[in-house]
Design a protein around this motif. Structure first.
Motif, PDB file in Angstrom:
ATOM      1  N   MET A 163       0.830  -1.202   0.000  1.00 26.82           N
ATOM      2  CA  MET A 163       0.000   0.000   0.000  1.00 26.82           C
ATOM      3  C   MET A 163       0.867   1.256   0.000  1.00 26.82           C
TER       4      MET A 163
ATOM      5  N   LYS B 226       1.118   3.843  -3.304  1.00 28.38           N
ATOM      6  CA  LYS B 226       0.362   5.044  -2.907  1.00 28.38           C
ATOM      7  C   LYS B 226      -1.117   4.727  -2.666  1.00 28.38           C
ATOM      8  N   GLY B 227      -1.349   3.591  -2.057  1.00 26.93           N
ATOM      9  CA  GLY B 227      -2.694   3.220  -1.665  1.00 26.93           C
ATOM     10  C   GLY B 227      -3.546   2.594  -2.740  1.00 26.93           C
TER      11      GLY B 227
ATOM     12  N   TYR C  29      -4.026  -3.066  -2.715  1.00 28.41           N
ATOM     13  CA  TYR C  29      -4.189  -3.848  -1.486  1.00 28.41           C
ATOM     14  C   TYR C  29      -4.361  -5.317  -1.882  1.00 28.41           C
TER      15      TYR C  29
ATOM     16  N   ALA D 206      -3.752  -1.071   6.851  1.00 25.35           N
ATOM     17  CA  ALA D 206      -3.465  -1.287   5.427  1.00 25.35           C
ATOM     18  C   ALA D 206      -4.768  -1.373   4.639  1.00 25.35           C
TER      19      ALA D 206
ATOM     20  N   ASN E 221      -6.007   2.101   4.222  1.00 26.14           N
ATOM     21  CA  ASN E 221      -4.925   3.018   3.828  1.00 26.14           C
ATOM     22  C   ASN E 221      -4.791   4.175   4.824  1.00 26.14           C
TER      23      ASN E 221
ATOM     24  N   ILE F  70      -0.604   5.013   6.501  1.00 27.12           N
ATOM     25  CA  ILE F  70       0.402   4.095   5.961  1.00 27.12           C
ATOM     26  C   ILE F  70       1.750   4.783   5.718  1.00 27.12           C
TER      27      ILE F  70
END
Length: 203
Positions: free
Chosen positions: A41, A45-46, A49, A171, A174, A177
């Motif tokens: 993540m 950058k998120g 997942y 996670a 997000n 993180i």
């Protein structure tokens, strides 16, 4: 006057030469606590997942640059996401050499994974007895609400007793993180500046 001083400070920062540092970070903890999810993540950058659990065998490696706030320094993080399975202990320990910083991860809903952090830390110190490894303790899965079993005070005290910093993340959502990674980058930059100052004083 204040505006002029701020402008001068900004101009000085812009004129200062940029600096690129490289830091090796070890991410360790029990299997299933979400180490790989945190790393993926952060790296994406998120946007990525892992929807299904895939056991890490050995160590997975990712690299990402972070700009240290209010400086001209960028730290290139070399992140080693290591398996938490005892089956792969001998293999993963091969990657521990030369580590600069550590991220100890536990599952906030699993008290055993928190208690086992002591063993992970002791194993690292046996591997590198010549120096103290700075780092962070990270509680993952804080989005689970009432299922959380490890209280913040207990985790904070553990981190403090080992001269580590403490962060809570999720996670899955997000949440927070980037914060522990940014902290490690900033800390590494600060350590570099301190060492540089000592060398200059000796000259």
């Amino acid at each position: 006057m204040a505006a002029a001083a701020a402008a001068q400070s900004a101009a000085s920062a812009a004129a200062a030469p940029s600096l690129l540092l490289r830091s090796k970070i070890l991410v360790i903890g029990d299997a299933g606590v979400g180490k790989s999810a945190i790393v993926q993540m952060f790296h994406s950058k998120g946007t990525h997942y892992p929807k299904s659990y895939v056991m890490t065998t050995g160590c997975d490696f990712v690299m990402k640059e972070l700009k240290v706030p209010d400086t001209t320094t960028t730290v290139e993080l070399h992140i080693y996401d290591c398996s938490g399975q005892s089956t792969f202990t001998e293999l993963t320990h091969q990657y521990w050499g030369g580590v600069n910083m550590v991220m100890l991860v536990y599952d906030a809903t699993n008290e055993e994974s928190f208690e086992n952090l002591t063993g992970w830390l002791e194993a690292l110190r046996r591997k590198m007895p010549e120096r103290q490894i700075p780092g962070v303790v990270v509680a993952n899965k804080i989005d689970r609400g009432e299922r959380v079993r490890v209280h913040t005070g207990k985790a904070t005290e553990f981190a403090r007793s080992h001269e580590l910093d403490y962060f809570q993340v999720s996670a899955l959502t997000n949440s927070n993180i980037e914060e522990p990674f940014l902290h490690l980058a900033s800390l590494f930059s600060k350590m570099y500046e301190e060492k540089l100052g000592i060398v200059k004083d000796m000259m």
